[in-house]
Design an enzyme around this catalytic site. Structure first.
Site: not given
Length: 346
Positions: A7, A10-11, A204, A208, A212, A273, A285
């Protein structure tokens, strides 16, 4: 040491450039226009005014790459189940899988201890397929703190950050995590090895789980959500519900909710995101960041009224936009047994 980044968005693309510049034997799995651009022109990373271009091995067919020492998964968490079969050719007897994804990972209850040892969560691992077919014994946890974006096919822009804390599910400092940390360090990145990786996962996720979905519902950036009294209070309510759940699983938070919110506010006019996915017409997500916390709340009999309300609204928003995947009802599966031929990593 062979590394595959599964994958290379971006990251994953950011890691690919940094690893390649450090001389690592790195391969990237990507698709579509992004893959075509990398094959034609290389992979470009923009950091401030600097351009870094590398030409690593790129493919959409993992079978070409053979067994790897480390497979670093940089997909959105809800996409992993769909690539389990194509990932298999990468997995040799000693391959480690590094979950550089947001939210609760599929291996969460591996060597966790307690009542839920060996269990799987339906909201993130439907039917326990990741647990059975990727194997929790392969897993190394990784938390992604940098922000990056695909500016154009084959072009990654770094926004901020370089920290990727890693750790074994068991908390041990194994030779594998030490090798992985050294790889990140050689690439100019920070990857401290943590003995309590579960704590960092929840830290984290703490932001989120509220920021998000609120951003997707309001289209507000972090500075606005965390400054407006109403959305700041709602964020804190969800965070306190989440903290209560996490602490029932033995998690320790090293900062309080106010400090975590204030840290997000200082990031500035950043789109989460989930909001970016909504605006770009990509699947949102929701399950790995929000539904899973609700599921774990049900397991621990913890009321989550604020989270329930926001989750219901963001699910409907995603469904109206056609960006909601079909998810089975939330439930926990009983402890799963590892295949007899699974490699064990002490």
């Amino acid at each position: 040491m062979k590394i595959c980044i599964y994958g290379a968005g971006a990251i994953g693309g950011y890691l690919g450039v940094q690893f390649a510049r450090a001389g690592a034997d790195v391969s990237l799995v990507a698709r579509g226009a992004h893959l075509a651009a990398m094959r034609a022109h290389g992979l470009k990373l923009l950091i401030g005014d600097e351009e870094r271009v590398v030409r690593p091995r790129c493919t959409d067919n993992p079978a070409e790459l053979g067994h790897q020492d480390f497979v670093i998964i940089c997909l959105k968490a809800h996409s992993i189940t769909g690539v389990i079969e194509t990932m298999q050719p990468l997995l040799g007897p000693h391959t480690r899988i590094v979950t550089a994804v947001n939210g609760i990972p599929y291996w969460y209850f591996y060597r966790h201890g307690g009542r839920y040892e060996g269990s799987t969560l339906e909201s993130i691992d439907p039917g326990g397929r990741q647990w059975r077919e990727l194997g929790p014994q392969r897993a190394i946890g990784c938390i992604v703190y940098p922000a990056t974006e695909i500016e154009a096919p084959g072009v990654i822009r770094h926004v901020y950050g370089d920290r990727f804390p890693i750790g074994e599910p068991s908390g041990e400092i194994s030779p594998d995590v030490q090798r992985l940390s050294a790889l990140f360090t050689a690439a100019g990145l920070q990857a401290p090895v943590l003995e309590r990786i579960h704590d960092e996962i929840w830290l984290k996720l703490w932001g989120n789980v509220c920021l998000n979905p609120i951003s997707a519902l309001t289209h507000a950036t972090l500075d606005v959500i965390c400054s407006d009294p109403a959305t700041r209070a709602l964020s804190k309510a969800i965070m306190l519900e989440t903290q209560t759940i996490a602490e029932k699983f033995g998690v320790r938070f090293r900062v309080d909710a106010e400090r975590r919110i204030e840290g997000a506010r200082k990031v500035g006019a950043h789109k989460t995101s989930m909001l970016q996915d909504l605006e770009r017409g990509r699947p949102m997500e929701i399950d790995p960041l929000v539904s899973v916390v609700q599921e774990m709340g049900r397991l621990t009999e913890t009321p989550t009224p604020a989270l329930d309300t926001v989750l219901a609204l963001v699910v409907q928003r995603a469904e109206i936009a056609g960006l909601r995947g079909v998810s089975p009802p939330a439930q926990i599966n009983s402890p799963a047994k590892l295949p007899a031929n699974s490699p064990a990593f002490a």
